[in-house]
Design a protein around this motif. Structure first.
Motif, mmCIF file in Angstrom:
data_model
loop_
_atom_site.group_PDB
_atom_site.id
_atom_site.type_symbol
_atom_site.label_atom_id
_atom_site.label_comp_id
_atom_site.label_asym_id
_atom_site.label_seq_id
_atom_site.Cartn_x
_atom_site.Cartn_y
_atom_site.Cartn_z
ATOM 1 N N SER A 44 10.115 -4.305 -0.150
ATOM 2 C CA SER A 44 8.705 -4.200 0.667
ATOM 3 C C SER A 44 7.673 -3.324 0.287
ATOM 4 C CB SER A 44 9.113 -3.423 1.893
ATOM 5 O OG SER A 44 9.736 -2.087 1.830
ATOM 6 N N PHE A 45 8.004 -2.245 -0.835
ATOM 7 C CA PHE A 45 6.988 -1.774 -1.555
ATOM 8 C C PHE A 45 6.420 -2.752 -2.725
ATOM 9 C CE2 PHE A 45 9.963 1.412 -0.118
ATOM 10 C CZ PHE A 45 9.066 2.360 0.663
ATOM 11 N N ALA A 46 7.158 -3.644 -2.998
ATOM 12 C CA ALA A 46 6.382 -4.743 -4.142
ATOM 13 C C ALA A 46 5.680 -5.919 -3.522
ATOM 14 C CB ALA A 46 7.797 -5.182 -5.188
ATOM 15 N N GLY A 47 6.155 -6.118 -2.358
ATOM 16 C CA GLY A 47 5.474 -7.234 -1.622
ATOM 17 C C GLY A 47 3.936 -7.158 -1.540
ATOM 18 N N PRO A 56 0.158 -17.358 -3.339
ATOM 19 C CA PRO A 56 1.204 -17.612 -2.309
ATOM 20 C C PRO A 56 2.124 -18.690 -2.710
ATOM 21 C CG PRO A 56 -1.064 -17.476 -1.143
ATOM 22 C CD PRO A 56 -1.142 -17.657 -2.520
ATOM 23 N N ARG A 57 1.668 -19.874 -3.230
ATOM 24 C CA ARG A 57 2.857 -20.889 -3.687
ATOM 25 C C ARG A 57 3.648 -20.317 -4.714
ATOM 26 N NH1 ARG A 57 3.646 -24.844 -7.413
ATOM 27 N NH2 ARG A 57 4.185 -26.812 -6.803
ATOM 28 N N ILE A 100 4.300 -12.555 1.779
ATOM 29 C CA ILE A 100 3.694 -13.507 1.369
ATOM 30 C C ILE A 100 3.344 -14.619 2.401
ATOM 31 C CG2 ILE A 100 3.704 -15.492 -0.423
ATOM 32 C CD1 ILE A 100 3.272 -12.291 -1.530
ATOM 33 N N LEU A 101 4.437 -15.004 3.105
ATOM 34 C CA LEU A 101 3.941 -16.014 4.086
ATOM 35 C C LEU A 101 3.148 -15.527 5.275
ATOM 36 C CD1 LEU A 101 7.410 -17.753 4.027
ATOM 37 C CD2 LEU A 101 5.219 -18.717 3.171
ATOM 38 N N THR A 102 3.400 -14.282 5.780
ATOM 39 C CA THR A 102 2.774 -13.734 6.666
ATOM 40 C C THR A 102 1.013 -13.659 6.370
ATOM 41 O OG1 THR A 102 4.619 -12.592 7.721
ATOM 42 C CG2 THR A 102 2.320 -11.713 8.312
ATOM 43 N N MET A 103 1.039 -13.136 5.020
ATOM 44 C CA MET A 103 -0.549 -13.000 4.439
ATOM 45 C C MET A 103 -1.062 -14.179 4.433
ATOM 46 S SD MET A 103 -0.941 -9.835 4.698
ATOM 47 C CE MET A 103 -2.667 -9.910 4.065
#
Length: 184
Positions: A44-47, A56-57, A100-103
């Motif tokens: 969660s810190f690297a995301g 994103p892809r 990634i998907l949320t952003m």
């Protein structure tokens, strides 16, 4: 000897049956099961960094390949340390792909519809969890842990290959916009 999944009298013995099948001590079962949470917390810190520095892809496909590799390790190895590391990888991959998907949704969906889109995605994702648990539990009881691990790996590999082939870049990406004040 642990109970079989079809005759579990306690929920805690049912949830750890797969890992206890090899007569692992309780600390080893706990290590394996807790490692997914540790991996998710660490990732969660690297995301956010991955979101800023990768498309994103590309990041999502990397997550799918990572998840597939972790599932292969789970299918191949009975070693407690390997299983714990593989489950930590699954947790890490899940955290990064969620970020990634949320952003990507935040950037691609107009502000007026964003709440509805994120809510619908959450209903689908969270609704799949209990359904998957029921299906996986019956399959595990019927097929056994070895075959179950290989089938899960095969399904994930097929999904990963399909996404690698057909997933297009997100053309409508836009940076997040600050919320507009309600009063002028």
């Amino acid at each position: 000897m642990p109970e079989s999944p079809t005759s579990c009298s306690r929920p805690s013995s049912c949830s750890s049956w797969w890992w206890a099948r090899d007569h692992r001590p309780p600390w080893a079962v706990g290590l394996i099961l807790a490692s997914a949470g540790v991996g998710g917390l660490a990732a969660s810190f690297a995301g956010p960094w991955m979101d800023r520095h990768g498309s994103p892809r590309t990041v999502f496909l990397g997550c799918l390949w990572s998840w597939t590799l972790c599932l292969l390790l789970i299918a191949l190895s009975p070693n407690t340390v390997v299983l714990a590391l593989a489950w930590a990888g699954v947790g890490a991959t899940g955290a990064i792909s969620s970020i990634i998907l949320t952003m990507a949704r935040v950037r691609a969906v107009p502000d007026a519809a964003l709440g509805k889109v994120i809510g619908a995605a959450a209903v689908v994702a969270e609704g799949a969890v209990p359904l998957g648990a029921v299906v996986a539990g019956y399959f595990l009881a019927a097929a056994g842990p070895g075959l179950s691990a290989w089938v899960i790996f095969a399904v994930m590999a097929a999904l990963t290959l399909t996404c690698a082939r057909f997933l297009r870049p997100l053309d409508a990406a836009r940076p997040p916009q600050p919320a507009k004040p309600a009063l002028p």
